[in-house]
Design a protein around this motif. Sequence first.
Motif: not given
Length: 135
Positions: A38-40, A108-126
Amino acid sequence: MMDSKKKLGNELYQNLGRLFYAVAMADHSIHAKEMDRLKEVVRDHWLEVDDIEDEYGTDAAFQIETVFDWLVEYEKDSDEIYEEFEAFYTEHTILFPDRIKQLIMSTARAITSAFAGSNKSELVLLGRIELLFRS
């Protein structure tokens, strides 16, 4: 006029901090890599968006980080925080031209993929964010 533009600009960035927190917290935990990403992205992309400053003369885009960090410290509920963003968006759609929406989604995609890829709950929010932006 200028004061209201500045105030709304600051509110925009504060609400983006809320949104990005909700995205990072969608899986009920925030990893340091998500915060770093996010900071980046704020430094690489959001500082260029406009020249609005906060009351301290700092680029208002840093409000994204400030609000995000505050929410992390107080461990706020992701759904509740997202709903606050949604209400702000609905009331101020004029502040969200297509280029801002695109930058929000890429952040938002950069945040969700920053650690171990996007999971289901993150994809739902996206998905919720994309639907909100289309309505």
